[in-house]
Design an enzyme around this catalytic site. Structure first.
Site, PDB file in Angstrom:
ATOM      1  N   HIS A 285       0.758  -1.135  -0.096  1.00 27.90           N
ATOM      2  CA  HIS A 285       0.113   0.035  -0.032  1.00 27.90           C
ATOM      3  C   HIS A 285       0.902   1.120   0.211  1.00 27.90           C
ATOM      4  O   HIS A 285       2.040   1.310   0.291  1.00 27.90           O
ATOM      5  CB  HIS A 285      -0.770  -0.034   1.168  1.00 27.90           C
ATOM      6  CG  HIS A 285      -0.419   0.195   2.535  1.00 27.90           C
ATOM      7  ND1 HIS A 285      -0.094  -1.203   3.254  1.00 27.90           N
ATOM      8  CD2 HIS A 285       0.146   1.022   3.336  1.00 27.90           C
ATOM      9  CE1 HIS A 285       0.407  -0.928   4.192  1.00 27.90           C
ATOM     10  NE2 HIS A 285       0.783   0.560   4.493  1.00 27.90           N
TER      11      HIS A 285
ATOM     12  N   HIS B 298       4.050   7.126   3.755  1.00 28.08           N
ATOM     13  CA  HIS B 298       4.833   5.938   3.751  1.00 28.08           C
ATOM     14  C   HIS B 298       4.376   4.891   2.528  1.00 28.08           C
ATOM     15  O   HIS B 298       3.474   5.030   1.911  1.00 28.08           O
ATOM     16  CB  HIS B 298       5.133   5.157   5.001  1.00 28.08           C
ATOM     17  CG  HIS B 298       3.805   4.531   5.395  1.00 28.08           C
ATOM     18  ND1 HIS B 298       3.120   4.801   6.394  1.00 28.08           N
ATOM     19  CD2 HIS B 298       3.378   3.249   5.368  1.00 28.08           C
ATOM     20  CE1 HIS B 298       2.113   4.024   6.807  1.00 28.08           C
ATOM     21  NE2 HIS B 298       2.134   3.173   6.140  1.00 28.08           N
TER      22      HIS B 298
ATOM     23  N   GLU C 171       7.790   0.960   5.117  1.00 27.70           N
ATOM     24  CA  GLU C 171       7.073  -0.150   5.950  1.00 27.70           C
ATOM     25  C   GLU C 171       7.473  -1.276   4.994  1.00 27.70           C
ATOM     26  O   GLU C 171       7.336  -1.371   4.126  1.00 27.70           O
ATOM     27  CB  GLU C 171       5.644   0.126   6.238  1.00 27.70           C
ATOM     28  CG  GLU C 171       4.955  -0.822   6.899  1.00 27.70           C
ATOM     29  CD  GLU C 171       3.535  -0.582   7.005  1.00 27.70           C
ATOM     30  OE1 GLU C 171       3.118   0.262   6.325  1.00 27.70           O
ATOM     31  OE2 GLU C 171       2.997  -1.217   7.963  1.00 27.70           O
TER      32      GLU C 171
HETATM   33 CO    CO Z   1       1.139   1.319   6.321  1.00 20.94          CO
END
Ligand code: CO
Length: 134
Positions: free
Chosen positions: A7, A79, A130
């Site tokens: 994502h 992020h 991440e």
């Molecule tokens: Co995230």
């Protein structure tokens, strides 16, 4: 080692409102709001054919995105999340390459119920990264 883009996260003051143009004009599938008190955010996910957009809004006094929103009042990309097979192996390889883990360095359970870790933006061209074990 690196897998799919899981994502892209966008920090905003109101995640449900931010997702509305995706459910409306874009006709995308949009989740309900999911509070994650351990992470200090509430998330709303937009599902796209090949990845997701994660809207995050601050939750609680000490939200990690509060300062980001002070600097980016209208919201902004916060992020990117990449999938990995083995989060511990990925952490060790990235650390050996000089990337700095944020926090304790121990994986925490993220928005999808899977272990996640964050790495310092200074080690990734200015983008907070991440990783999520899938
Ligand atoms: Co995230």
């Amino acid at each position: 080692m690196i897998g799919r883009l899981n994502h892209v996260a966008i920090a905003v003051r109101d995640a449900a409102a931010a997702a509305r143009i995706y459910s409306g004009a874009f006709g995308a599938e949009v989740s309900g709001a999911l509070p994650l008190p351990e992470h200090g955010v509430t998330t709303v996910f937009v599902t796209l054919p090949n990845t997701k957009i994660e809207f995050i809004e601050p939750l609680g006094e000490a939200s990690p995105i509060a300062r980001f929103l002070e600097r980016n009042a209208d919201g902004g990309i916060h992020h990117v999340c990449y999938e990995v097979d083995d989060i511990i192996a990925a952490r060790e390889t990235l650390k050996a390459a000089g990337a700095r883990v944020i926090g304790s360095g121990e994986p925490r359970i993220g928005a999808h119920g899977k272990p996640v870790l964050f790495f310092h933006p200074k080690d990734f061209s200015g983008a907070l990264v991440e990783i999520e074990q899938v």
